[in-house]
Design a protein around this motif. Structure first.
Motif, mmCIF file in Angstrom:
data_model
loop_
_atom_site.group_PDB
_atom_site.id
_atom_site.type_symbol
_atom_site.label_atom_id
_atom_site.label_comp_id
_atom_site.label_asym_id
_atom_site.label_seq_id
_atom_site.Cartn_x
_atom_site.Cartn_y
_atom_site.Cartn_z
ATOM 1 N N ALA A 23 1.068 -1.462 -0.371
ATOM 2 C CA ALA A 23 -0.063 -0.187 -0.044
ATOM 3 C C ALA A 23 0.792 1.391 -0.334
ATOM 4 O O ALA A 23 0.471 2.088 -0.676
ATOM 5 C CB ALA A 23 -0.972 -0.212 1.057
ATOM 6 N N LEU A 24 1.927 0.954 0.857
ATOM 7 C CA LEU A 24 2.877 2.527 0.596
ATOM 8 C C LEU A 24 3.457 2.254 -0.204
ATOM 9 O O LEU A 24 3.744 3.251 -0.926
ATOM 10 C CB LEU A 24 3.851 2.691 1.871
ATOM 11 N N LEU A 25 3.938 1.086 -1.756
ATOM 12 C CA LEU A 25 4.879 1.945 -2.317
ATOM 13 C C LEU A 25 3.617 2.002 -3.644
ATOM 14 O O LEU A 25 3.886 2.725 -4.250
ATOM 15 C CB LEU A 25 5.427 -0.049 -3.043
ATOM 16 N N GLY A 26 2.120 1.864 -3.153
ATOM 17 C CA GLY A 26 1.179 1.871 -4.001
ATOM 18 C C GLY A 26 1.157 3.537 -4.053
ATOM 19 O O GLY A 26 0.691 4.550 -4.996
ATOM 20 N N ALA A 27 1.219 4.014 -2.566
ATOM 21 C CA ALA A 27 1.231 5.018 -2.846
ATOM 22 C C ALA A 27 1.697 6.286 -2.879
ATOM 23 O O ALA A 27 1.867 7.366 -4.156
ATOM 24 C CB ALA A 27 0.586 5.329 -1.401
ATOM 25 N N VAL A 28 3.164 5.339 -3.176
ATOM 26 C CA VAL A 28 4.572 6.416 -3.030
ATOM 27 C C VAL A 28 4.393 6.455 -4.482
ATOM 28 O O VAL A 28 4.414 8.042 -5.714
ATOM 29 C CB VAL A 28 5.719 5.984 -3.048
ATOM 30 N N ARG A 29 3.918 5.438 -6.006
ATOM 31 C CA ARG A 29 3.846 5.540 -7.214
ATOM 32 C C ARG A 29 2.728 7.143 -7.484
ATOM 33 O O ARG A 29 3.192 7.476 -7.996
ATOM 34 C CB ARG A 29 2.986 4.074 -8.163
ATOM 35 N N GLN A 44 3.718 9.862 -9.636
ATOM 36 C CA GLN A 44 2.460 10.793 -10.306
ATOM 37 C C GLN A 44 1.930 11.974 -10.652
ATOM 38 O O GLN A 44 1.930 13.073 -11.545
ATOM 39 C CB GLN A 44 1.445 9.297 -11.128
ATOM 40 N N LEU A 45 1.400 12.339 -9.555
ATOM 41 C CA LEU A 45 0.602 13.771 -9.151
ATOM 42 C C LEU A 45 1.543 14.436 -8.749
ATOM 43 O O LEU A 45 1.815 16.682 -8.761
ATOM 44 C CB LEU A 45 -0.025 13.807 -8.041
ATOM 45 N N ALA A 46 3.153 14.505 -8.897
ATOM 46 C CA ALA A 46 3.911 15.424 -8.956
ATOM 47 C C ALA A 46 5.085 15.642 -10.531
ATOM 48 O O ALA A 46 4.738 17.081 -10.250
ATOM 49 C CB ALA A 46 5.621 14.897 -8.028
ATOM 50 N N GLY A 61 -4.124 8.480 0.831
ATOM 51 C CA GLY A 61 -3.532 8.120 2.595
ATOM 52 C C GLY A 61 -4.700 7.220 3.169
ATOM 53 O O GLY A 61 -4.468 6.625 4.140
ATOM 54 N N ALA A 62 -6.336 7.950 2.727
ATOM 55 C CA ALA A 62 -7.228 6.691 2.943
ATOM 56 C C ALA A 62 -6.863 5.670 2.765
ATOM 57 O O ALA A 62 -6.611 4.358 3.169
ATOM 58 C CB ALA A 62 -8.080 7.471 2.873
ATOM 59 N N LEU A 63 -5.823 5.154 1.308
ATOM 60 C CA LEU A 63 -6.163 3.691 0.954
ATOM 61 C C LEU A 63 -5.402 3.500 1.892
ATOM 62 O O LEU A 63 -5.380 2.075 2.539
ATOM 63 C CB LEU A 63 -5.536 3.659 -0.423
ATOM 64 N N VAL A 80 6.378 -5.042 -8.927
ATOM 65 C CA VAL A 80 6.450 -5.191 -7.535
ATOM 66 C C VAL A 80 6.007 -5.766 -6.318
ATOM 67 O O VAL A 80 5.191 -6.860 -5.621
ATOM 68 C CB VAL A 80 7.723 -3.887 -7.007
ATOM 69 N N THR A 81 4.380 -4.246 -6.504
ATOM 70 C CA THR A 81 3.414 -4.241 -5.562
ATOM 71 C C THR A 81 2.444 -6.106 -5.774
ATOM 72 O O THR A 81 2.177 -6.478 -5.173
ATOM 73 C CB THR A 81 2.457 -2.929 -6.110
#
Length: 166
Positions: free
Chosen positions: A18-24, A28-30, A67-69, A131-132
């Protein structure tokens, strides 16, 4: 009751995935230039101020969603490690869908289907997908190993006894 090693490992794999997915997602949003270009393509009638506002709102919403996920996966993984079978079932559904979608994206890239429909998946995104997908598949497997099944059976029986005695 202390959870067996496979359950503890599955908990951390779920949280890590979940953390790795959030980082990804945040990476993308950056890329604001790409977001503005996509928004301009979708709604060419918007002014620059409206585009900037829409992109900023989208980024904020995306960060909150990420963050919610992560929070959802952390809560589910923690409840699963406490022996809650409903959390294991929820993680199985979410993780199974994640693995299926990950495999579908990988097949689309390898087969060339993604390029045919103009779906561009960067090498970095591809690495995150691999990886995920592996983390989720491993966590799913660990939750159903014999030691884990025994743990959940005992925990479920304990929950039933507490309900009957209450």
């Amino acid at each position: 009751m202390t959870p067996p090693h496979p359950v503890v490992a599955a908990r951390w794999l779920w949280i890590g995935s979940a953390l790795l997915g959030a980082v990804r997602f945040v990476l993308q949003l950056a890329d604001r230039q790409v977001l503005v270009a996509e928004m301009r393509k979708a709604q060419p009638e918007l002014s620059q101020d409206a585009l900037d506002g829409a992109v900023s709102g989208g980024v904020l919403f995306g960060v909150l969603l990420a963050g919610a996920l992560v929070t959802l996966y952390t809560v589910l993984a923690t409840r699963m490690a406490q022996g809650r079978n409903w959390a294991r079932v929820a993680l199985t559904v979410l993780g199974g869908a994640s693995v299926l979608f990950g495999l579908a994206r990988l097949v689309a890239v390898v087969s060339g289907t993604a390029a045919t429909v103009n779906l561009v998946i960067s090498p970095v995104d591809l690495a995150f997908i691999v990886v995920t997908t592996l983390l989720d598949a491993t966590a799913l497997t660990l939750m159903f190993l014999p030691a884990a099944r025994t743990f959940f059976n005992i925990a479920t029986q304990g929950d039933r006894r507490m309900t009957i005695c209450s």
